[in-house]
Design a protein around this motif. Structure first.
Motif, mmCIF file in Angstrom:
data_model
loop_
_atom_site.group_PDB
_atom_site.id
_atom_site.type_symbol
_atom_site.label_atom_id
_atom_site.label_comp_id
_atom_site.label_asym_id
_atom_site.label_seq_id
_atom_site.Cartn_x
_atom_site.Cartn_y
_atom_site.Cartn_z
ATOM 1 N N LYS A 84 45.234 47.692 43.516
ATOM 2 C CA LYS A 84 45.849 47.432 42.108
ATOM 3 C C LYS A 84 46.154 46.140 42.047
ATOM 4 N N MET A 85 46.554 45.164 42.888
ATOM 5 C CA MET A 85 46.560 43.922 42.714
ATOM 6 C C MET A 85 45.484 43.267 42.572
ATOM 7 N N GLN A 86 44.540 43.507 43.222
ATOM 8 C CA GLN A 86 43.002 43.039 42.938
ATOM 9 C C GLN A 86 42.547 43.143 41.520
ATOM 10 N N SER A 87 42.767 44.515 41.107
ATOM 11 C CA SER A 87 42.539 44.690 39.697
ATOM 12 C C SER A 87 43.338 43.837 38.610
ATOM 13 N N LEU A 88 44.466 43.779 38.881
ATOM 14 C CA LEU A 88 45.246 42.934 38.023
ATOM 15 C C LEU A 88 44.778 41.571 38.149
ATOM 16 N N MET A 89 44.561 41.042 39.161
ATOM 17 C CA MET A 89 44.132 39.594 39.297
ATOM 18 C C MET A 89 42.534 39.342 38.629
ATOM 19 N N ASN A 90 41.845 40.341 38.664
ATOM 20 C CA ASN A 90 40.672 40.419 37.912
ATOM 21 C C ASN A 90 40.636 40.364 36.736
ATOM 22 N N THR A 91 41.709 41.316 36.073
ATOM 23 C CA THR A 91 41.860 41.271 34.487
ATOM 24 C C THR A 91 42.636 40.065 34.105
ATOM 25 N N TYR A 92 43.686 39.558 34.394
ATOM 26 C CA TYR A 92 44.563 38.527 33.872
ATOM 27 C C TYR A 92 44.421 37.143 34.561
ATOM 28 N N ILE A 93 43.534 36.933 35.521
ATOM 29 C CA ILE A 93 43.392 35.817 35.987
ATOM 30 C C ILE A 93 41.853 35.227 36.276
#
Length: 302
Positions: A84-93
């Motif tokens: 989930k953290m990796q998905s958020l980083m790919n989306t917002y960073i």
């Protein structure tokens, strides 16, 4: 009835029987009567409940148990949180960084192809090198060509001094000038007006000669600095051009100041020349007036 626990005839057996029996213990059973009950002896290696329990406890203490990492949290939960953290980083960073990288690449490409094209930069450098070679030849011609023309020793010394381009020779100009042009006339040899005009003319002439030596020295320094700046331009990167341009502007201002000083000296010299012409006219008028008075007096007395 005697308590068997405190019987003096009771034989104390050790927990482990690996020690040898002493001689006293060996003969003690022989001294007993046949009617006395013989104590039952067990080998040390025979198991007893107490020994079995102690061995089992040691085994339980030694054998490792299963351990749960991360304070007992399940590995699947950890992997799900990381995903989930990796998905958020790919989306917002990662997405904004990718957009910024594309913009920087486009800007760099525009600068390299439009603002600072490599072909134009190389052409400019080649042109600067050719110009510097021409300027170097002109500078060498300015410094090496001999324009000295005097033939007599005194005048030749003064001329060499004036063309030396060395400001340290300024104090010796007056001596060399007097050797060539002489000193102001002595008192009572001519009128005070003529002596004053001559002194002022000689002073202005010496001032102009000294100023000419200083201006030549300044011109030599400016040429040397211009050569150094030209060499820096041939080897400079495009980004350092504004710095070199600012330094060149400073030297242009200085050169203009030196030019203005030379122009002021020329104006002073021209002013002295005009003043001398006016003074000559005034002296001629005074002499004519005196001569007329003498003639009139001579005619009147007759």
């Amino acid at each position: 009835m005697t308590d068997p626990k405190i019987s003096p005839d009771k034989v104390r057996k050790p927990f482990f029987r690996w020690k040898r029996q002493s001689a006293r213990e060996a003969i003690k059973p022989a001294m007993l009567s046949d009617t006395d009950p013989q104590p039952l002896k067990h080998p040390w290696y025979r198991s007893t409940p107490l020994k079995i329990g102690g061995a089992a406890l040691c085994v339980l203490l030694i054998v490792p148990n299963h351990a749960h990492g991360q304070f007992g949290i399940d590995t699947a939960a950890i992997m799900a949180a990381l995903s989930k953290m990796q998905s958020l980083m790919n989306t917002y960073i990662a997405a904004p960084l990718k957009t910024m990288n594309q913009y920087e690449q486009s800007a760099a490409k525009y600068e390299q192809q439009v603002i600072y094209p490599l072909t134009a930069i190389n052409q400019a450098k080649s042109s600067v090198v050719q110009s510097e070679n021409q300027f170097t030849q002109m500078s060498n011609m300015f410094r090496t060509v001999n324009v000295s023309s005097a033939t007599l020793p005194q005048s030749h010394n003064l001329e060499s001094l004036l063309l030396s381009r060395n400001a340290a020779n300024v104090p010796t100009v007056s001596t060399q000038f007097q050797e060539v042009y002489g000193v102001v006339m002595a008192q009572n040899t001519t009128s005070p007006a003529v002596r004053t005009m001559t002194d002022m003319t000689d002073a202005q002439a010496q001032d102009s000669m000294k100023r000419a030596i200083e201006i030549d020295a300044l011109a030599t320094a400016e040429l040397s600095e211009a050569d150094q700046m030209g060499q820096q331009i041939t080897q400079a990167a495009p980004g350092s051009a504004p710095i070199l341009e600012a330094e060149a502007d400073v030297w242009v201002v200085r050169a203009n100041a030196y030019t203005q000083a030379a122009l002021a000296e020329l104006m002073r010299t021209r002013g002295i020349d005009l003043a001398n012409q006016s003074k000559v006219a005034k002296l001629a008028t005074t002499d004519n007036t005196g001569n007329n008075n003498l003639i009139n007096g001579s005619l009147t007395n007759r």
